[in-house]
Design a protein around this motif. Structure first.
Motif, PDB file in Angstrom:
ATOM      1  N   VAL A 290       1.085  -1.623  -0.070  1.00  0.00           N
ATOM      2  CA  VAL A 290      -0.142  -0.433  -0.425  1.00  0.00           C
ATOM      3  C   VAL A 290       1.077   1.298  -0.375  1.00  0.00           C
ATOM      4  O   VAL A 290       1.922   1.607   0.754  1.00  0.00           O
ATOM      5  N   VAL A 291       0.238   2.249  -0.492  1.00  0.00           N
ATOM      6  CA  VAL A 291       1.194   3.222  -0.998  1.00  0.00           C
ATOM      7  C   VAL A 291      -0.026   4.541  -0.764  1.00  0.00           C
ATOM      8  O   VAL A 291      -0.775   4.426  -1.199  1.00  0.00           O
ATOM      9  N   PRO A 292       0.363   5.704  -1.128  1.00  0.00           N
ATOM     10  CA  PRO A 292      -0.652   6.967  -0.986  1.00  0.00           C
ATOM     11  C   PRO A 292      -1.578   6.739  -2.328  1.00  0.00           C
ATOM     12  O   PRO A 292      -0.579   7.185  -3.319  1.00  0.00           O
ATOM     13  N   PRO A 293      -2.576   7.838  -2.125  1.00  0.00           N
ATOM     14  CA  PRO A 293      -2.994   7.392  -3.389  1.00  0.00           C
ATOM     15  C   PRO A 293      -2.482   8.757  -4.519  1.00  0.00           C
ATOM     16  O   PRO A 293      -1.431   9.931  -3.737  1.00  0.00           O
ATOM     17  N   GLY A 294      -2.429   8.041  -5.387  1.00  0.00           N
ATOM     18  CA  GLY A 294      -1.889   9.142  -6.590  1.00  0.00           C
ATOM     19  C   GLY A 294       0.192   8.597  -6.667  1.00  0.00           C
ATOM     20  O   GLY A 294       0.605   8.617  -7.596  1.00  0.00           O
ATOM     21  N   GLN A 295       0.141   7.918  -6.055  1.00  0.00           N
ATOM     22  CA  GLN A 295       1.340   7.207  -5.908  1.00  0.00           C
ATOM     23  C   GLN A 295       1.968   5.393  -6.776  1.00  0.00           C
ATOM     24  O   GLN A 295       2.854   5.268  -6.297  1.00  0.00           O
TER      25      GLN A 295
ATOM     26  N   ASN B 295      -4.290   3.835   5.559  1.00  0.00           N
ATOM     27  CA  ASN B 295      -3.207   3.754   5.527  1.00  0.00           C
ATOM     28  C   ASN B 295      -2.419   4.729   4.888  1.00  0.00           C
ATOM     29  O   ASN B 295      -1.388   4.046   4.012  1.00  0.00           O
ATOM     30  N   CYS B 296      -2.582   6.101   4.896  1.00  0.00           N
ATOM     31  CA  CYS B 296      -1.491   6.533   4.860  1.00  0.00           C
ATOM     32  C   CYS B 296      -1.011   7.600   6.022  1.00  0.00           C
ATOM     33  O   CYS B 296      -0.958   7.569   6.870  1.00  0.00           O
ATOM     34  N   LYS B 297       1.143   7.763   5.820  1.00  0.00           N
ATOM     35  CA  LYS B 297       1.483   8.455   6.378  1.00  0.00           C
ATOM     36  C   LYS B 297       0.977   9.926   6.900  1.00  0.00           C
ATOM     37  O   LYS B 297       0.608  10.459   5.552  1.00  0.00           O
ATOM     38  N   GLU B 298       1.320  10.720   8.010  1.00  0.00           N
ATOM     39  CA  GLU B 298       0.804  11.625   8.884  1.00  0.00           C
ATOM     40  C   GLU B 298       1.279  12.670   6.819  1.00  0.00           C
ATOM     41  O   GLU B 298       0.913  13.514   6.306  1.00  0.00           O
ATOM     42  N   GLU B 299       2.524  12.150   6.404  1.00  0.00           N
ATOM     43  CA  GLU B 299       3.361  13.802   5.301  1.00  0.00           C
ATOM     44  C   GLU B 299       2.650  13.364   4.286  1.00  0.00           C
ATOM     45  O   GLU B 299       2.853  14.457   3.167  1.00  0.00           O
ATOM     46  N   TYR B 300       1.807  12.543   4.193  1.00  0.00           N
ATOM     47  CA  TYR B 300       1.471  12.119   2.565  1.00  0.00           C
ATOM     48  C   TYR B 300      -0.351  12.541   2.622  1.00  0.00           C
ATOM     49  O   TYR B 300      -0.859  12.289   1.398  1.00  0.00           O
ATOM     50  N   MET B 301      -0.948  13.354   3.213  1.00  0.00           N
ATOM     51  CA  MET B 301      -2.203  13.283   4.018  1.00  0.00           C
ATOM     52  C   MET B 301      -3.011  13.753   2.833  1.00  0.00           C
ATOM     53  O   MET B 301      -4.108  14.299   2.520  1.00  0.00           O
TER      54      MET B 301
ATOM     55  N   SER C 236      -1.730  16.191   0.131  1.00  0.00           N
ATOM     56  CA  SER C 236      -1.338  15.376  -0.769  1.00  0.00           C
ATOM     57  C   SER C 236      -1.843  14.620  -1.334  1.00  0.00           C
ATOM     58  O   SER C 236      -2.640  15.105  -2.048  1.00  0.00           O
ATOM     59  N   SER C 237      -2.286  13.778  -0.967  1.00  0.00           N
ATOM     60  CA  SER C 237      -3.120  12.885  -1.236  1.00  0.00           C
ATOM     61  C   SER C 237      -4.426  13.073  -1.617  1.00  0.00           C
ATOM     62  O   SER C 237      -5.437  13.295  -2.413  1.00  0.00           O
ATOM     63  N   LYS C 238      -5.269  14.297  -0.265  1.00  0.00           N
ATOM     64  CA  LYS C 238      -6.111  15.323  -0.321  1.00  0.00           C
ATOM     65  C   LYS C 238      -6.742  15.501  -2.129  1.00  0.00           C
ATOM     66  O   LYS C 238      -7.691  15.500  -3.120  1.00  0.00           O
ATOM     67  N   LYS C 239      -5.576  16.618  -2.128  1.00  0.00           N
ATOM     68  CA  LYS C 239      -5.517  17.794  -3.353  1.00  0.00           C
ATOM     69  C   LYS C 239      -5.293  16.810  -4.201  1.00  0.00           C
ATOM     70  O   LYS C 239      -6.027  17.025  -5.505  1.00  0.00           O
ATOM     71  N   PHE C 240      -4.664  15.061  -4.335  1.00  0.00           N
ATOM     72  CA  PHE C 240      -4.476  14.606  -6.001  1.00  0.00           C
ATOM     73  C   PHE C 240      -6.198  14.122  -5.756  1.00  0.00           C
ATOM     74  O   PHE C 240      -6.259  13.958  -7.281  1.00  0.00           O
ATOM     75  N   ILE C 241      -6.795  13.333  -5.790  1.00  0.00           N
ATOM     76  CA  ILE C 241      -7.970  13.041  -5.351  1.00  0.00           C
ATOM     77  C   ILE C 241      -9.195  14.184  -6.110  1.00  0.00           C
ATOM     78  O   ILE C 241      -9.780  14.140  -6.800  1.00  0.00           O
TER      79      ILE C 241
END
Length: 279
Positions: free
Chosen positions: A229-234, A259-265, A267-272
């Motif tokens: 598992v990796v952050p959304p978009g990666q 399943n997302c580390k805090e530092e990617y939350m 950017s993951s939100k923005k990607f979606i």
């Protein structure tokens, strides 16, 4: 026309107030709350819930503009030991009874394993496992119907309900609108079928798209012949297809990053959000 949320326990176990502050600062407006995993204010055990507890937690999040979208009760509802399964069913029933006091109508879970520790069992895909799961689901559904709330279940490739067809069979068998679906596209996949992801996603929306009420968002790569598992978009998930179907079939649905580390939350939100706007 999309709500992006996350799981508080991905920030680590903390006080409700601390979680609400951090989640609010990141701009999320909804969450999937698993009390035992997320909340450090008390050591949650069966019998501790009350309307007062639930409303206090709800109001703390509300003050930061955060709504509880799902109350998570991820326990092995198909536990092989009947005594232990009974305890887990009682815990789930307690969540059902008080979920409305959290300002929420959905209690979420996966479908379990024939191994007590939730690990993969070769017989999870068999008929005996299906019937054992259905026996539990009938109990939970009866409780949900009493309280006018929803039991939401997830497909997971290694668990008992592990394919879109098997999920459709569950929904047809239980024949109740109080049972709905949390859809996580990555949970459909393994190292052998990930290249068929488009067909599996489309098939899921065709078979039970009308019953999907929450989307879980994560991504994946293949590492050591397994899903990582990796952050959304990666990763390799076809998010363009998923967001297109969500936009067509499920406007305003809650999409919960997990399943997302805090530092990617953020950017993951923005990607979606950006992708959803484009498709």
């Amino acid at each position: 026309m999309i709500n992006i949320g996350m799981r508080p326990h991905d920030l680590g176990k903390q006080s409700v107030e601390s979680l609400a502050n951090k989640i609010g600062e990141k701009g999320f407006n909804c969450i999937q709350l698993a009390l035992k995993k997320a909340v450090a204010d008390f050591d949650y055990n069966n019998g501790m819930m009350s309307p007062g507890m639930a409303q206090s937690i709800k109001e703390t999040f509300y003050k930061k503009g955060i709504r509880i979208a799902v109350l998570g009760c991820y326990v092995n509802v198909t536990h092989p030991d009947d005594i232990e399964r009974g305890k887990l069913i009682d815990r789930f029933k307690e969540h059902i009874r008080f979920v409305r006091d959290f300002g929420c109508s959905i209690v979420g879970t996966e479908t379990g394993s024939l191994n007590g520790d939730y690990s993969y069992n070769d017989n999870n895909g068999g008929e005996e496992a299906f019937e054992r799961f259905m026996d539990t689901l009938k109990i939970l559904n009866a409780e949900a119907e009493k309280f006018g709330v929803i039991v939401a279940i997830e497909i997971v490739k290694k668990h008992i309900i592990n394919t879109p067809q098997r999920m459709k069979r569950v929904l047809d068998t239980i024949n109740s609108n109080n049972v709905q679906v949390i859809f996580d596209a990555v949970n459909l996949l393994d190292a052998e079928n990930y290249q068929e992801q488009d067909e599996l996603i489309k098939e899921s929306f065709e078979l039970f798209g009308d019953r999907i009420i929450i989307i879980h968002a994560k991504d994946f790569v293949i590492e050591n012949n397994d899903i990582k598992v990796v952050p959304p978009g990666q990763g390799l998930l076809n998010y363009a297809l998923l967001m297109k179907l969500v936009k067509e079939r499920k406007p305003y649905i809650d999409v919960l990053i997990e399943n997302c580390k805090e530092e990617y939350m953020v950017s993951s939100k923005k990607f979606i959000e950006d992708l959803y706007a484009k498709v």
